[in-house]
Design a protein around this motif. Structure first.
Motif, PDB file in Angstrom:
ATOM      1  N   ARG A 199       3.604  15.525  19.225  1.00  0.00           N
ATOM      2  CA  ARG A 199       3.730  14.291  18.814  1.00  0.00           C
ATOM      3  C   ARG A 199       2.619  13.510  17.940  1.00  0.00           C
ATOM      4  NH1 ARG A 199       5.071  12.718  23.456  1.00  0.00           N
ATOM      5  NH2 ARG A 199       7.325  12.597  23.125  1.00  0.00           N
ATOM      6  N   ILE A 250      11.125  16.345  20.215  1.00  0.00           N
ATOM      7  CA  ILE A 250      10.038  16.735  20.950  1.00  0.00           C
ATOM      8  C   ILE A 250      10.235  17.087  22.512  1.00  0.00           C
ATOM      9  CG2 ILE A 250       7.777  15.899  21.742  1.00  0.00           C
ATOM     10  CD1 ILE A 250       7.287  14.519  19.141  1.00  0.00           C
ATOM     11  N   LEU A 267      11.303  12.650  16.396  1.00  0.00           N
ATOM     12  CA  LEU A 267      10.082  12.424  16.914  1.00  0.00           C
ATOM     13  C   LEU A 267      10.294  12.131  18.583  1.00  0.00           C
ATOM     14  CD1 LEU A 267       8.705  10.027  14.301  1.00  0.00           C
ATOM     15  CD2 LEU A 267       7.608  12.059  15.198  1.00  0.00           C
ATOM     16  N   SER A 268      11.582  11.967  18.707  1.00  0.00           N
ATOM     17  CA  SER A 268      12.012  11.576  20.375  1.00  0.00           C
ATOM     18  C   SER A 268      12.672  12.580  20.889  1.00  0.00           C
ATOM     19  CB  SER A 268      12.747  10.347  20.155  1.00  0.00           C
ATOM     20  OG  SER A 268      13.897  10.274  19.381  1.00  0.00           O
ATOM     21  N   MET A 287       3.569  18.901  23.828  1.00  0.00           N
ATOM     22  CA  MET A 287       4.475  17.849  23.548  1.00  0.00           C
ATOM     23  C   MET A 287       3.343  16.654  22.767  1.00  0.00           C
ATOM     24  SD  MET A 287       7.340  17.455  26.244  1.00  0.00           S
ATOM     25  CE  MET A 287       7.842  16.045  26.057  1.00  0.00           C
ATOM     26  N   ARG A 288       2.270  16.505  23.616  1.00  0.00           N
ATOM     27  CA  ARG A 288       1.367  15.475  23.071  1.00  0.00           C
ATOM     28  C   ARG A 288       0.837  15.713  21.852  1.00  0.00           C
ATOM     29  NH1 ARG A 288      -0.563  14.937  27.852  1.00  0.00           N
ATOM     30  NH2 ARG A 288      -2.120  16.344  27.630  1.00  0.00           N
TER      31      ARG A 288
END
Length: 623
Positions: A102, A133, A129-130, A98-99
């Motif tokens: 993003r 993810i 984006l929110s 996820m990191r």
């Protein structure tokens, strides 16, 4: 499922698989711990069956079975520890993915630039984006470990069962494919429902964001009730789609549990009759019966986690759409801006040779512009053509010289290409053909971050952030210079207004400049440009939405800002071009006239015809 949908599924699955790369170590740890936990299940079942067989049938005292009891308890403890470690490793893998995802998406958004981002729906971008993810996380924490265990643990159990009872082994082997078969059949419908649910979420996000952003307009036209009703309808549609997905999920769980239970019962019946007839040892029978639920458990877990994959694929559709959006911004290179220092001087405001800054016989800081440039900026557009990804041709073979220290005005109706030319200069878009030169060096070779440090920009609608006035004048600076801040406010004509505010420069400003009038918001954006002390000024009709009185005040501040600097600016009214050194008249993405304003008036061409229409007529009125 159609061929197109199958291709999309493969593409989205491949996208999710590619994301594993940064988390392979954590995933490998999760697989190893999960497999050890599965082996503990086999050991635990064997020790439990031996303990019961020895105590009940061999009449062995329980006090003499300490080794079996200790081993059984150790297997339980090790299984619990390995299960916890596998879950932690899965979460670590998901967090890493996820990191990385993003970061990559935000980097891509930066490469899109303002022009590319404006072509996307804000609600869908925010959803990707929110929530998008976050929806990928269960794919790595649940589905991937479950899919690995669904293959490895049943094979290990079959290896343990077949030497003891080939009949039970065949039952396991014959019934095992039923669970993934029905999981796939149900999953086809669940996948389409998940993707529809994500599209509904994106629409709902877009509607809600549009409603919030346009709340003032909606109130003015008494349309808030209709918009609230529309948002409610979209939210209700999303609720129905979500409930449909949940119904399918519960149905699939019911089917998987049914077939697992029937398979366990079938194995138990065969074992029970053979135990009754004396055709099987009690240890073997109990051991296999204890393993039967564990044999189907990974398959059932994968069936449950399969919905996590479907949700991740539905989210990946929006993420891939964002990731595939063409990046139109100029990426630039690594070269420095030629003929200029790496950083603009951070001195206090001085006097320009073109604008002495003397008012009523007194020197006033900031009124002679912000800074006498230490090095000039010269810009040249060479045969520049700009075609956007949707096929729209914004500029067509434009060649324009912007001499160092000159003020060049761009004149033309809306859609003529003024903003596109400014965006090229700022690197917001890159030319389809041709090139932009900065002091003789191609802009494409320059470091974009360094180039933009030498640029001050003000657009039609200033972008102000929630924070203090100082935060908005010097964004990104932890400790801005108070003297320069005050001088920038004076130069922008905001000094008296700020002096009346409680807290002065520390006064709070709301998101989008709430708490300020339109003119004050524009002047605050100009104060940001003054503070920047940049040798190149780019202005995109910064007075387009102001009344005449405020527009005149802002124009006076703009004149102070441009003095002694190179300036390229799109005008809102033709009168604003009168002070320019050079005027370029655009029409349909081409320059049809260029030259000093007085010469263009004398020639009687397009510029003169616009002037006869009225110098105070807004450019959009001529479109």
């Amino acid at each position: 499922m159609s061929d197109a949908n199958a291709r999309d599924d493969k593409r989205l699955s491949a996208f999710l698989s590619r994301l594993r790369a940064p988390a392979r170590r954590d995933l490998s740890r999760a697989y190893v711990f999960a497999f050890v936990a599965g082996l503990c299940v086999i050991v635990q079942a064997a020790l439990a069956a031996r303990l019961v067989d020895q105590v009940i049938f061999a009449h062995r005292p329980l006090t003499q079975a300490g080794a079996e009891i200790a081993g059984f308890l150790a297997a339980i403890a090790l299984r619990a520890i390995c299960g916890w470690a596998a879950e932690r490793a899965g979460f670590a893998a998901a967090a890493r993915v996820m990191r990385t995802l993003r970061t990559d998406l935000l980097d891509h958004v930066a490469r899109l630039g303002p022009a590319g981002l404006s072509a996307l729906r804000t609600g869908e971008t925010v959803a990707a984006l929110s929530a998008g993810i976050r929806a990928v996380e269960p794919y790595y924490t649940r589905y991937l470990p479950a899919s690995m265990m669904a293959v490895v643990l049943p094979l290990a159990i079959l290896v343990a069962v077949f030497p003891l009872d080939w009949v039970s082994g065949l039952i396991f082997l014959a019934t095992a494919p039923l669970i993934p078969l029905f999981m796939i059949l149900i999953g086809k419908g669940a996948e389409a429902l998940n993707q529809r649910q994500w599209r509904a979420l994106a629409r709902m996000s877009g509607h809600l964001l549009d409603a919030v952003q346009g709340l003032a307009t909606l109130k003015a036209f008494n349309a808030t009730a209709r918009m609230a009703q529309r948002v409610g309808e979209v939210a209700d549609a999303y609720r129905r789609d979500t409930m449909t997905v949940l119904r399918v999920a519960f149905l699939s769980s019911l089917v998987l549990e049914f077939f697992a239970t029937v398979s366990i019962a079938l194995a138990a019946i065969f074992i029970g009759f053979r135990l009754l007839w004396g055709g099987m040892d009690f240890f073997n029978g109990l051991f296999i019966l204890l393993l039967a639920p564990e044999f189907y458990q990974p398959l059932r877990a994968m069936g449950t986690a399969y919905h996590a994959k479907m949700e991740a694929i539905g989210a990946a559709e929006r993420i891939v759409a964002l990731a595939d959006a063409p990046a139109v911004a100029e990426p630039g290179g690594s070269g420095p801006v030629p003929g200029i220092h790496a950083e603009p001087p951070a001195t206090s405001f001085g006097r320009s040779s073109q604008s002495p800054g003397v008012v009523d016989g007194r020197d006033k800081p900031g009124h002679g512009d912000a800074l006498t440039p230490t090095a000039p900026i010269a810009l040249r557009f060479e045969d520049v053509t700009l075609v956007f990804p949707d096929g729209r041709r914004a500029l067509d073979g434009i060649t324009l010289e912007v001499p160092a220290g000159a003020r060049v005005a761009l004149v033309g109706a809306s859609g003529a290409g003024k903003s596109s030319l400014l965006h090229l200069a700022l690197g917001f878009v890159r030319p389809t053909s041709g090139r932009v030169l900065v002091n003789g060096a191609p802009l494409a070779d320059l470091n974009m971050a360094e180039w933009r440090r030498h640029v001050a920009y003000a657009g039609q609608r200033p972008r102000l952030f929630a924070g203090t006035l100082a935060d908005n004048i010097a964004p990104g600076e932890a400790a801005p210079d108070p003297a320069r801040l005050s001088a920038a406010l004076e130069a922008a004509g905001l000094g008296p207004a700020v002096a009346r505010l409680p807290g002065g420069l520390m006064a709070r400003v709301g998101e989008g400049g709430s708490g300020l009038s339109g003119g004050e918001a524009h002047r605050l954006a100009l104060a940001r440009a003054f503070y920047r002390s940049a040798p190149f000024i780019a202005l995109d009709e910064p007075t387009a939405h102001l009344d005449r009185v405020t527009e005149a005040e802002v124009n006076a501040a703009l004149s102070r800002l441009m003095a002694g600097r190179t300036a390229l600016f799109a005008v809102h009214r033709l009168a604003q071009a009168a002070e320019a050194d050079l005027v370029a008249v655009l029409d349909g993405g081409r320059i049809i006239e260029r030259g000093p304003p007085a010469d263009l008036l004398a020639q009687g061409g397009a510029y003169a015809r616009l002037a006869r229409t009225g110098p105070d007529v807004a450019m959009e009125a001529l479109a």
